[in-house]
Design a protein around this motif. Structure first.
Motif, PDB file in Angstrom:
ATOM      1  N   HIS A  87       4.390  -4.492  -6.309  1.00 24.48           N
ATOM      2  CA  HIS A  87       3.668  -4.613  -7.574  1.00 24.48           C
ATOM      3  C   HIS A  87       3.023  -3.273  -7.923  1.00 24.48           C
ATOM      4  O   HIS A  87       2.815  -2.427  -7.032  1.00 24.48           O
ATOM      5  CB  HIS A  87       2.596  -5.714  -7.499  1.00 24.48           C
ATOM      6  CG  HIS A  87       1.679  -5.553  -6.344  1.00 24.48           C
ATOM      7  ND1 HIS A  87       0.666  -4.620  -6.305  1.00 24.48           N
ATOM      8  CD2 HIS A  87       1.649  -6.178  -5.145  1.00 24.48           C
ATOM      9  CE1 HIS A  87       0.046  -4.697  -5.155  1.00 24.48           C
ATOM     10  NE2 HIS A  87       0.626  -5.617  -4.418  1.00 24.48           N
ATOM     11  N   SER A  88       2.721  -3.112  -9.179  1.00 24.11           N
ATOM     12  CA  SER A  88       2.050  -1.888  -9.601  1.00 24.11           C
ATOM     13  C   SER A  88       0.674  -1.840  -8.943  1.00 24.11           C
ATOM     14  O   SER A  88       0.085  -2.886  -8.665  1.00 24.11           O
ATOM     15  CB  SER A  88       1.871  -1.879 -11.121  1.00 24.11           C
ATOM     16  OG  SER A  88       3.151  -1.918 -11.731  1.00 24.11           O
ATOM     17  N   CYS A  89       0.180  -0.662  -8.679  1.00 19.97           N
ATOM     18  CA  CYS A  89      -1.156  -0.586  -8.072  1.00 19.97           C
ATOM     19  C   CYS A  89      -1.797   0.769  -8.328  1.00 19.97           C
ATOM     20  O   CYS A  89      -1.165   1.685  -8.849  1.00 19.97           O
ATOM     21  CB  CYS A  89      -1.089  -0.888  -6.581  1.00 19.97           C
ATOM     22  SG  CYS A  89      -0.138   0.296  -5.651  1.00 19.97           S
ATOM     23  N   VAL A  90      -3.063   0.837  -7.942  1.00 23.68           N
ATOM     24  CA  VAL A  90      -3.800   2.085  -8.095  1.00 23.68           C
ATOM     25  C   VAL A  90      -4.300   2.484  -6.712  1.00 23.68           C
ATOM     26  O   VAL A  90      -4.862   1.650  -6.000  1.00 23.68           O
ATOM     27  CB  VAL A  90      -5.022   1.890  -9.027  1.00 23.68           C
ATOM     28  CG1 VAL A  90      -5.799   3.195  -9.166  1.00 23.68           C
ATOM     29  CG2 VAL A  90      -4.577   1.381 -10.383  1.00 23.68           C
ATOM     30  N   HIS A 120       0.836  -1.206   0.000  1.00 23.96           N
ATOM     31  CA  HIS A 120       0.000   0.000   0.000  1.00 23.96           C
ATOM     32  C   HIS A 120       0.870   1.256   0.000  1.00 23.96           C
ATOM     33  O   HIS A 120       2.040   1.207   0.378  1.00 23.96           O
ATOM     34  CB  HIS A 120      -0.909   0.035   1.229  1.00 23.96           C
ATOM     35  CG  HIS A 120      -1.963  -1.021   1.207  1.00 23.96           C
ATOM     36  ND1 HIS A 120      -3.211  -0.811   0.669  1.00 23.96           N
ATOM     37  CD2 HIS A 120      -1.936  -2.299   1.647  1.00 23.96           C
ATOM     38  CE1 HIS A 120      -3.920  -1.921   0.782  1.00 23.96           C
ATOM     39  NE2 HIS A 120      -3.175  -2.838   1.372  1.00 23.96           N
ATOM     40  N   ALA A 121       0.264   2.348  -0.392  1.00 25.74           N
ATOM     41  CA  ALA A 121       0.977   3.623  -0.366  1.00 25.74           C
ATOM     42  C   ALA A 121       0.002   4.732   0.000  1.00 25.74           C
ATOM     43  O   ALA A 121      -1.205   4.615  -0.252  1.00 25.74           O
ATOM     44  CB  ALA A 121       1.588   3.912  -1.735  1.00 25.74           C
ATOM     45  N   ILE A 122       0.518   5.771   0.605  1.00 25.15           N
ATOM     46  CA  ILE A 122      -0.328   6.936   0.937  1.00 25.15           C
ATOM     47  C   ILE A 122       0.350   8.212   0.439  1.00 25.15           C
ATOM     48  O   ILE A 122       1.569   8.280   0.357  1.00 25.15           O
ATOM     49  CB  ILE A 122      -0.602   7.050   2.454  1.00 25.15           C
ATOM     50  CG1 ILE A 122       0.706   7.280   3.243  1.00 25.15           C
ATOM     51  CG2 ILE A 122      -1.335   5.828   2.973  1.00 25.15           C
ATOM     52  CD1 ILE A 122       0.478   7.714   4.676  1.00 25.15           C
ATOM     53  N   PRO A 123      -0.471   9.219   0.132  1.00 24.01           N
ATOM     54  CA  PRO A 123       0.102  10.483  -0.330  1.00 24.01           C
ATOM     55  C   PRO A 123       0.411  11.427   0.836  1.00 24.01           C
ATOM     56  O   PRO A 123      -0.292  11.425   1.846  1.00 24.01           O
ATOM     57  CB  PRO A 123      -1.031  11.074  -1.180  1.00 24.01           C
ATOM     58  CG  PRO A 123      -2.273  10.548  -0.536  1.00 24.01           C
ATOM     59  CD  PRO A 123      -1.945   9.215   0.059  1.00 24.01           C
ATOM     60  N   LEU A 124       1.434  12.188   0.653  1.00 29.72           N
ATOM     61  CA  LEU A 124       1.874  13.156   1.647  1.00 29.72           C
ATOM     62  C   LEU A 124       2.028  14.488   0.920  1.00 29.72           C
ATOM     63  O   LEU A 124       2.554  14.507  -0.192  1.00 29.72           O
ATOM     64  CB  LEU A 124       3.254  12.697   2.114  1.00 29.72           C
ATOM     65  CG  LEU A 124       3.769  13.084   3.476  1.00 29.72           C
ATOM     66  CD1 LEU A 124       2.900  12.404   4.533  1.00 29.72           C
ATOM     67  CD2 LEU A 124       5.214  12.602   3.626  1.00 29.72           C
ATOM     68  N   VAL A 125       1.555  15.576   1.526  1.00 33.17           N
ATOM     69  CA  VAL A 125       1.790  16.881   0.886  1.00 33.17           C
ATOM     70  C   VAL A 125       2.743  17.698   1.751  1.00 33.17           C
ATOM     71  O   VAL A 125       3.023  17.323   2.892  1.00 33.17           O
ATOM     72  CB  VAL A 125       0.473  17.669   0.656  1.00 33.17           C
ATOM     73  CG1 VAL A 125      -0.432  16.927  -0.313  1.00 33.17           C
ATOM     74  CG2 VAL A 125      -0.236  17.960   1.980  1.00 33.17           C
ATOM     75  N   ARG A 126       3.184  18.795   1.211  1.00 32.45           N
ATOM     76  CA  ARG A 126       4.047  19.665   2.005  1.00 32.45           C
ATOM     77  C   ARG A 126       3.209  20.343   3.061  1.00 32.45           C
ATOM     78  O   ARG A 126       2.175  20.923   2.750  1.00 32.45           O
ATOM     79  CB  ARG A 126       4.670  20.718   1.087  1.00 32.45           C
ATOM     80  CG  ARG A 126       6.165  20.701   1.219  1.00 32.45           C
ATOM     81  CD  ARG A 126       6.811  21.794   0.452  1.00 32.45           C
ATOM     82  NE  ARG A 126       7.442  22.651   1.424  1.00 32.45           N
ATOM     83  CZ  ARG A 126       7.669  23.935   1.239  1.00 32.45           C
ATOM     84  NH1 ARG A 126       7.318  24.500   0.109  1.00 32.45           N
ATOM     85  NH2 ARG A 126       8.256  24.629   2.176  1.00 32.45           N
TER      86      ARG A 126
END
Ligand code: MIG
Length: 692
Positions: free
Chosen positions: A641-644, A614-620
């Motif tokens: 693996h690639s993911c959305v 899994h991945a999560i977005p981080l902003v400044r």
């Protein structure tokens, strides 16, 4: 049928559920039902290892088994283990064991006793004291499934504006415009992010609802506009009790129109709260809700966009009658030689004048035009006050989200506002209690919630506030609040304010992710925070963990909640990436394997785990939520693996929230040792992703 309903006696309307389910006849599955003295009890046998979840906002563990709870909304500022409950009644139970899972919702606005393996360790006995209720039985194959069914039944959770998920500073005692400005400028000068300041009762004129002190706030509209220019929202408190004072428009209109609760003889019920003798709007009536809800207008006109509603259990310092009884008792004992009994009798005569059971039997509501004694519907009062405000805001401005959080609640109020967890103390155990209430509240629909960070009563310590903020980073309501006469608790008062500031910056870096998660969970009837048992029911260790929580589908949190600790034990139910945040921009990444670990957590770090895959977005980070640049983000995660991944984004304020309209897809493709991420309208840095 996933949900069935069984009716006992003549249930009063609660507005908790939004879907009609025809009543079933015949035997109730899972429970043995017994009726006596107007009460009805439901007994179910517990397997040795069965667990019981639910009850929303209350004390003790996530697994409620082994103790006695009672739904009876109460202004109790000491949230200790011996208490039967606090400000809310969330009558949902989820049973989980060898034989599977099932849920039960007791839709009853009166008192309910939950004896969950307390009197007899092998039984749960739930007793409705009035015997009038609908029992909803929920069937599904998983705990998550039960919650989804239940949440579908009770309707979509409240979605606050995005700025409401920024950091809030509050304190009982802020009384002037200058003080608010001082608080704001101390944050801004040090670049401590801040979105809101709360006004507690001292902004009012003599504690009168909807008034403000014109000496301390000579031009409230200008004040809110100026603070707004600095990206600060002002959030005032409103109390349930209306001061009994001739000339006060709220009081006079309430009397003229018969909007206040009355005693059996038709005279007004007078109870005391902050302003002294007060009257209580009959929020159970639609016309009264409409009237009171419109009273927020002058404050809204002055630029206010959010409120917190307090004392709506309703809290009573005393009633005219209970005070009189106490004086009579004192008079009677006055010339006696008071031994152990007499001394306590005297003391109790006064202690018991507050939130007294007898007082809650002294007044009546009108339900469908008929008088109903308050105690039969007691637990609805706060929820109906919330509804009154929510409907008022909607009438005032149907196009925008509003901020509203309440102290007292009942299931149903989760559609109209959030809740804060009330008067906790500056105790380490209450940091943990804050964590434990999160999933229980989520089950019941309350997503926008959090506790007073740093603790309300008692004096906080630097390290407690710092560690508590590190939990608050993840709770939708992130508010530092403290009681009058306690030590100053704003971040800037402390030697290590920089560490605290950096912790708050983590919140802002995560804010788009967290807001997206809240909206998704509201729209999909999911929980933001889940105990590990929800996702790993087969893992014998995971199912008993109560000091770590899953956050969304991607993360797990494990805050430090002991003084002087420099780390903690964590159990990873699968491989995860540990992100050790030192600020929203500085962090270390450590892939970790499934199993038991000790992790070091220095005082200036916030640990967060991201599940492998899994991945999560981080902003400044920015100093306010308005200033966040969401067009640029960095992905954190550990991927093989690639993911959305999907992220919900909108303007943060428009009333109409449609999940489909705001969902953006971030495509992450892995090519050998390189990751590339694409999303329409965004520039995404995928170089921080750990691959493998
Ligand atoms: O009796 O308004 O929970 O947050 O600061 C106390 C004063 C009344 C209780 C609330 C608390 C608030 C306080 N209020």
């Amino acid at each position: 049928m996933m949900i069935s309903r069984y009716v006992f006696g003549s249930p009063l309307p609660t507005m908790a559920v939004v879907r009609e389910i025809a009543a079933s006849e015949g035997a109730v599955p899972h429970f043995e039902v017994s009726q006596a003295d107007g009460r009805v009890s439901f007994t179910t046998v517990l397997g040795e290892d069965d667990q019981i979840f639910g009850l929303g906002e209350t004390v003790r563990g996530i697994n409620k088994r082994g103790h006695l709870y009672r739904s009876w909304n109460m202004d109790d500022f000491s949230h200790t283990e011996n208490k039967p409950g606090i400000y809310a009644s969330h009558n949902l139970l989820l049973f989980s064991g060898e034989k599977g899972v099932f849920g039960a919702y007791f839709d009853d606005p009166g008192a309910i006793l939950f004896d969950l393996g307390y009197s007899d360790g092998a039984k749960a006995v739930i007793t409705s004291e009035n015997g009038d209720l609908s029992l909803y039985l929920i069937e599904a194959t998983t705990l998550t499934g039960l919650v989804r069914e239940f949440r579908h039944l009770i309707g979509r959770s409240y979605i606050p504006p995005r700025w409401a998920m920024g950091y809030m500073q509050s304190r009982w005692g802020y009384s002037t415009e200058e003080e608010l400005r001082f608080i704001v400028s101390e944050h801004r000068a040090r670049h401590i992010p801040l979105d809101s300041v709360c006004m507690d009762i001292d902004y009012m004129q003599d504690f009168k609802d909807f008034s403000w002190n014109h000496e301390s706030f000579p031009d409230l509209k200008r004040c809110t506009a100026e603070l707004m220019a600095d990206h600060i929202h002002v959030v005032p408190i409103i109390d349930a009790g209306v001061k009994q004072e001739d000339g006060d428009p709220v009081y006079e209109e309430g009397v003229q129109n018969d909007y206040f609760v009355k005693k059996e003889d038709g005279s007004l019920f007078i109870g005391a709260v902050w302003p002294g003798r007060s009257c209580f709007p009959d929020f159970l009536r639609e016309d009264v809700r409409a009237w009171f809800g419109d009273k927020y207008r002058p404050l809204l006109d002055a630029g206010i966009q959010g409120f917190w509603n307090d004392m709506n259990e309703p809290a009573l310092f005393y009633s005219v009658e209970s005070l009189e009884n106490a004086f009579q008792m004192a008079e009677k004992l006055r010339h006696e030689n008071l031994g152990i009994n007499g001394a306590f009798q005297l003391k109790d005569a006064f202690v018991n004048i507050a939130n007294n059971d007898e007082d809650y039997r002294r007044f009546y509501h009108l339900v469908d035009g008929k008088p109903v004694r308050h105690d039969r519907v007691h637990n609805l009062y706060g929820a109906m006050m919330t509804k009154s405000a929510a409907e008022g805001f909607h009438r005032y401005d149907p196009d925008h989200r509003y901020l509203l959080f309440s102290r007292s609640s009942f299931i149903g109020a989760h559609r109209d506002g959030g809740v804060w967890q009330g008067d906790n103390s500056s105790w380490w155990s209450h940091l943990l209690l804050n964590l434990k209430m999160m999933p229980s509240l989520n089950m019941c629909g309350f997503l926008f919630t959090g506790a007073d960070l740093g603790g309300f009563s008692c004096n906080t310590t630097e390290d407690l506030l710092l560690r508590w903020l590190a939990l608050g980073v993840f709770t939708p309501l992130m508010r530092n609040h403290s009681a009058q006469h306690t030590r100053d608790q704003e971040i800037f008062r402390f030697r290590n304010w920089q560490d605290m500031r950096n912790v708050v910056s983590v919140r802002y870096a995560l804010l788009p992710y967290l807001y997206s998660l809240l909206v998704k969970c509201a729209c999909r009837d999911e929980m933001m925070f889940r105990p590990l048992v929800f996702d790993y029911p087969q893992d014998k260790t995971a199912i008993r963990v109560e000091d770590q929580l899953l956050l969304g589908d991607e993360c797990m949190i494990a805050p430090v909640y002991e003084q002087n600790a420099r780390g903690r034990h964590v159990y990873l139910p699968e491989d995860m990436l540990l992100v050790s945040f030192r600020s929203g921009e500085e962090y270390a990444l450590t892939p970790m394997t499934k199993g038991h670990h000790w992790i070091d957590v220095p005082m200036n770090e916030v640990p967060l785990f991201i599940r492998h895959g899994h991945a999560i977005p981080l902003v400044r980070p920015a100093e306010s939520s308005d200033q966040l640049d969401t067009a640029h983000c960095t992905l954190l995660g550990w991927l093989n693996h690639s993911c959305v991944i999907s992220l919900y984004e909108d303007d943060g304020v428009s009333a109409d929230v449609k999940l489909e309209d705001g969902l953006q897809l971030i495509n992450i493709s892995l090519n050998g040792d390189c990751a590339v991420a694409r999303c329409v309208g965004k520039t995404i840095d995928a170089t921080k992703l750990i691959l493998g």
